[in-house]
Design an enzyme around this catalytic site. Sequence first.
Site, PDB file in Angstrom:
ATOM      1  N   LYS A   1       0.847  -1.185   0.000  1.00  0.00           N
ATOM      2  CA  LYS A   1       0.000   0.000   0.000  1.00  0.00           C
ATOM      3  C   LYS A   1       0.887   1.241   0.000  1.00  0.00           C
ATOM      4  O   LYS A   1       1.857   1.318   0.746  1.00  0.00           O
ATOM      5  CB  LYS A   1      -0.858  -0.015   1.264  1.00  0.00           C
ATOM      6  CG  LYS A   1      -1.701   1.198   1.505  1.00  0.00           C
ATOM      7  CD  LYS A   1      -2.472   0.979   2.817  1.00  0.00           C
ATOM      8  CE  LYS A   1      -3.333   2.142   3.165  1.00  0.00           C
ATOM      9  NZ  LYS A   1      -4.088   1.903   4.402  1.00  0.00           N
TER      10      LYS A   1
ATOM     11  N   SER B   1      -3.492   4.027 -17.380  1.00  0.00           N
ATOM     12  CA  SER B   1      -2.665   3.521 -16.279  1.00  0.00           C
ATOM     13  C   SER B   1      -2.432   4.585 -15.225  1.00  0.00           C
ATOM     14  O   SER B   1      -2.967   5.686 -15.294  1.00  0.00           O
ATOM     15  CB  SER B   1      -1.313   3.003 -16.774  1.00  0.00           C
ATOM     16  OG  SER B   1      -0.518   4.086 -17.225  1.00  0.00           O
TER      17      SER B   1
ATOM     18  N   TYR C   1      -3.312  -0.328 -14.107  1.00  0.00           N
ATOM     19  CA  TYR C   1      -1.996  -0.950 -14.018  1.00  0.00           C
ATOM     20  C   TYR C   1      -0.939   0.142 -13.898  1.00  0.00           C
ATOM     21  O   TYR C   1      -1.181   1.304 -14.193  1.00  0.00           O
ATOM     22  CB  TYR C   1      -1.725  -1.857 -15.228  1.00  0.00           C
ATOM     23  CG  TYR C   1      -1.693  -1.109 -16.540  1.00  0.00           C
ATOM     24  CD1 TYR C   1      -0.480  -0.654 -17.067  1.00  0.00           C
ATOM     25  CD2 TYR C   1      -2.851  -0.840 -17.250  1.00  0.00           C
ATOM     26  CE1 TYR C   1      -0.443   0.052 -18.264  1.00  0.00           C
ATOM     27  CE2 TYR C   1      -2.814  -0.145 -18.437  1.00  0.00           C
ATOM     28  CZ  TYR C   1      -1.614   0.304 -18.936  1.00  0.00           C
ATOM     29  OH  TYR C   1      -1.575   1.005 -20.115  1.00  0.00           O
TER      30      TYR C   1
END
Length: 127
Positions: free
Chosen positions: A9, A25, A58
Site C-alpha cells: 500500500k 494507467s 496498471y
Amino acid sequence: MLINLMKSKIHRARVTDANLNYVGSITIDEELMEKADILRNEKVQVVNNNNGNRFETYVIPGEKGSGTICLNGAAARLAHPGDIIIILSYGIFDKKEAAAFKPKIVFLDEKNKISMIKTEEEHGSME
C-alpha cells in the site's frame, strides 16, 4: 484454498498530474514502486480520499525520486492534481503463506516523499 491479501500500500499519495490523452494507467515514482514492492504493469486499486472514487488500473514507472503520481487515460477523470489517494496491490496466497506474510505499507508526506514504512496497520491509527 487461496485467498487475496493486501500485498502493499502507498498511503496518502498526492496526485501530481492527470493526463486524459494517455493510453491508460497510473504512473508512479519508481522509488515508491520499489519500496512498496509494486512491479511495472502490476494491477492496482486506487482509492481517492477526496471524492470516494475507487478504480483499478496498471502501473508504469515514473522518474525515480520525482514523487510523480500521474493518472492517465480514463482514470484522469477520477482524480485531480492535489487529490490524496491510496494505491493498493494484492497477492494470492495459500493459508500457510498468508499466516506468515507481512505487507509493505509506505506512508508519504505532502511532497510524496517516504515518511515511514510499516508491515502492519492498527485500527484507529493514521500511521
